[in-house]
Design a protein around this motif. Structure first.
Motif, PDB file in Angstrom:
ATOM      1  N   ASP A 135       0.868  -1.181   0.000  1.00 29.24           N
ATOM      2  CA  ASP A 135       0.000   0.000   0.000  1.00 29.24           C
ATOM      3  C   ASP A 135       0.905   1.231   0.000  1.00 29.24           C
ATOM      4  O   ASP A 135       1.619   1.486   0.983  1.00 29.24           O
ATOM      5  N   TYR A 136       0.895   1.974  -1.091  1.00 28.90           N
ATOM      6  CA  TYR A 136       1.811   3.111  -1.204  1.00 28.90           C
ATOM      7  C   TYR A 136       1.451   4.269  -0.280  1.00 28.90           C
ATOM      8  O   TYR A 136       2.267   5.177  -0.081  1.00 28.90           O
ATOM      9  N   SER A 137       0.264   4.245   0.297  1.00 30.19           N
ATOM     10  CA  SER A 137      -0.072   5.251   1.309  1.00 30.19           C
ATOM     11  C   SER A 137       0.545   4.888   2.662  1.00 30.19           C
ATOM     12  O   SER A 137       0.538   5.697   3.586  1.00 30.19           O
ATOM     13  N   ARG A 138       1.087   3.671   2.747  1.00 27.45           N
ATOM     14  CA  ARG A 138       1.770   3.212   3.966  1.00 27.45           C
ATOM     15  C   ARG A 138       3.125   2.633   3.559  1.00 27.45           C
ATOM     16  O   ARG A 138       3.335   1.419   3.581  1.00 27.45           O
ATOM     17  N   TYR A 148      -6.533  -6.853   1.043  1.00 29.42           N
ATOM     18  CA  TYR A 148      -5.230  -7.103   0.415  1.00 29.42           C
ATOM     19  C   TYR A 148      -5.326  -6.964  -1.103  1.00 29.42           C
ATOM     20  O   TYR A 148      -4.532  -6.251  -1.739  1.00 29.42           O
ATOM     21  N   LEU A 149      -6.321  -7.604  -1.721  1.00 29.72           N
ATOM     22  CA  LEU A 149      -6.439  -7.604  -3.177  1.00 29.72           C
ATOM     23  C   LEU A 149      -6.902  -6.266  -3.730  1.00 29.72           C
ATOM     24  O   LEU A 149      -6.749  -6.011  -4.931  1.00 29.72           O
ATOM     25  N   ILE A 151       5.608  -6.348  -0.812  1.00 28.82           N
ATOM     26  CA  ILE A 151       5.499  -7.462  -1.733  1.00 28.82           C
ATOM     27  C   ILE A 151       6.763  -7.497  -2.582  1.00 28.82           C
ATOM     28  O   ILE A 151       7.506  -6.515  -2.658  1.00 28.82           O
ATOM     29  N   SER A 152       6.984  -8.619  -3.225  1.00 26.04           N
ATOM     30  CA  SER A 152       8.096  -8.751  -4.164  1.00 26.04           C
ATOM     31  C   SER A 152       7.544  -8.632  -5.575  1.00 26.04           C
ATOM     32  O   SER A 152       6.531  -9.251  -5.913  1.00 26.04           O
ATOM     33  N   ARG A 160       2.012  -7.227 -10.060  1.00 29.06           N
ATOM     34  CA  ARG A 160       1.864  -7.724  -8.694  1.00 29.06           C
ATOM     35  C   ARG A 160       0.766  -8.788  -8.607  1.00 29.06           C
ATOM     36  O   ARG A 160      -0.310  -8.657  -9.172  1.00 29.06           O
ATOM     37  N   GLY A 161       1.095  -9.865  -7.920  1.00 31.21           N
ATOM     38  CA  GLY A 161       0.157 -10.974  -7.765  1.00 31.21           C
ATOM     39  C   GLY A 161       0.270 -12.047  -8.822  1.00 31.21           C
ATOM     40  O   GLY A 161      -0.443 -13.053  -8.746  1.00 31.21           O
TER      41      GLY A 161
END
Length: 428
Positions: A22-25, A111-112, A31-32, A87-88
């Motif tokens: 989460d780019y706000s956090r 999460y998703l 994640i990789s 991602r994912g």
């Protein structure tokens, strides 16, 4: 050195990046994200600018190249190519029912919610800052990859030098309901074309459907083959050579058993290979969310299907559906069953962030060229043209020569034409 491999005509370099979920956090969970860099064999290959490729989807890894061919061959003449596993997917913290098993349905949905185009683009920009922080790069997007590029142009255009899109210009504002009304109409046309080209396809399909209504037949993964699931084969009708693949499959669907007709094991195996819902859960879980901006999808394709009774699984002349996802898939496909509560939460989610900035796109300065396929079954032509008219510095090539997967079938020519169009060269 173990991260460098060589295939025919290409040096491959692996990159792994640890990025925020989460780019706000930014200090929160990470994640990789994986990207494979391709370089040609020319002496200056390592110093060429980068072309980032956004794969179609959602929920599919970038292609795994086998040789220096297709669009990659054209690109490597003047770029290093970066194949991003969004991602994912692929090697980028892949999502499956097993990877999500330790979360509640609410935690899974939360999460998703970070796996749409907005965060895929944030990942891309973070990777650019790592690989070439002082240099905007070029991007190529196929299908959903084009949706990602429109997001990139809306939110981080400073990171782009130029953009190329194939079969992937989305509507900036139309709802999921509007998208699926247009899509069902396209799929009807593809069905008519299919049954016209292969006159015995309709009786073959009807016979198989009648058999499935009265006999239990199972796929190699253990899932029951239902009529609704059979209809999903229609997703292939919008691809070049897709209709042929479906027809040849139907030809060998039923064979003589000891006492009566049975489903051919070859059919069951190839059927499973032609569909990817059981292996790519993000495609089902987030497919409708790619159209949502401050609204929920509420299983749009399922609701809109009621307006097209021709697609009923009980129809005497069965039709095939297209690129739609349905709530019953969460029950009939075993790998999706554990994620059904999560899917319901995502379908009802109303606070999806906006994806596109119409004002930013209207004042765009990044050169963009796009191939729009006039008979595209997946991305409505009229919506693409509507968007193209509202994005500054966007040139497009409208063609009926290709179906949606043109980049895979004739990618070298398509990319070459888009590059020439972008640079004002004489088209060949």
């Amino acid at each position: 050195m173990h991260n460098i491999a060589q295939i025919e005509g290409i040096h491959c370099h692996k990159h792994f990046f640890t990025l925020p979920l989460d780019y706000s956090r930014p200090q929160g969970p990470t994640i990789s994200v994986f990207a494979r860099e391709l370089r040609g064999l020319q002496t200056n290959a390592e110093s060429l600018p980068i072309l980032l490729y956004f794969q179609g989807g959602p929920g599919f890894a970038a292609q795994r190249p086998l040789a220096n061919s297709g669009w990659i061959k054209r690109a490597l003449q003047e770029y290093r190519v970066l194949l991003l596993d969004q991602r994912g997917t692929g090697l980028s913290s892949p999502v499956s029912f097993r990877s999500l098993a330790g979360m509640t349905a609410s935690e899974q949905a939360q999460y998703l919610s970070h796996f749409r185009a907005d965060n895929i683009v944030r990942d891309a920009e973070a990777i650019r800052q790592h690989l070439c922080p002082d240099t905007p790069w070029s991007v190529l997007g196929q299908s959903f990859g084009g949706f990602c590029i429109l997001r990139y142009l809306s939110s981080a255009a400073h990171g782009l030098k130029e953009a190329y899109i194939t079969g992937g210009i989305p509507s900036l504002s139309r709802s999921a309901d509007e998208v699926y009304r247009a899509t069902y109409s396209r799929v009807l046309t593809k069905n008519r074309d299919f049954f016209r080209r292969f006159p015995d396809a309709q009786p073959l399909l009807n016979t198989l459907a009648d058999h499935l209504r009265t006999h239990e037949e199972y796929l190699p993964n253990g899932d029951l083959l239902t009529v609704e699931m059979l209809q999903l084969l229609g997703i292939n009708l919008g691809m070049m050579q897709g209709a042929e693949a479906v027809y040849y499959l139907l030809e060998q669907a039923l064979i003589d058993g000891p006492e009566a007709k049975i489903v051919n094991p070859i059919f069951a195996d190839h059927f499973t290979q032609l569909l990817s819902y059981h292996t790519n859960p993000l495609y089902v879980l987030l497919h409708e969310a790619i159209y949502c901006q401050q609204s929920s999808s509420n299983w749009a394709a399922h609701r809109i299907r009621a307006e097209y009774p021709e697609f009923s699984p009980d129809a005497s002349d069965l039709l095939l559906t297209g690129e739609m996802v349905y709530p019953w898939m969460m029950q009939q496909i075993s790998n999706l069953q554990p994620l059904q509560p999560c899917a319901e939460l995502l379908a009802s989610k109303q606070d999806w962030p906006m994806l596109y900035d119409a004002r930013a796109l209207a004042s765009n300065t990044v050169p963009v060229t796009a191939a729009i396929y006039s008979e595209d079954m997946y991305v409505e032509r009229e919506f693409s043209l509507e968007t193209a008219a509202s994005v500054a510095h966007l040139k497009y090539w409208l063609t009926s020569e290709y179906e949606h997967n043109g980049i895979r079938m004739d990618g070298e020519h398509i990319l070459d034409r888009l590059i020439a169009l972008n640079r004002g060269h004489q088209l060949r």
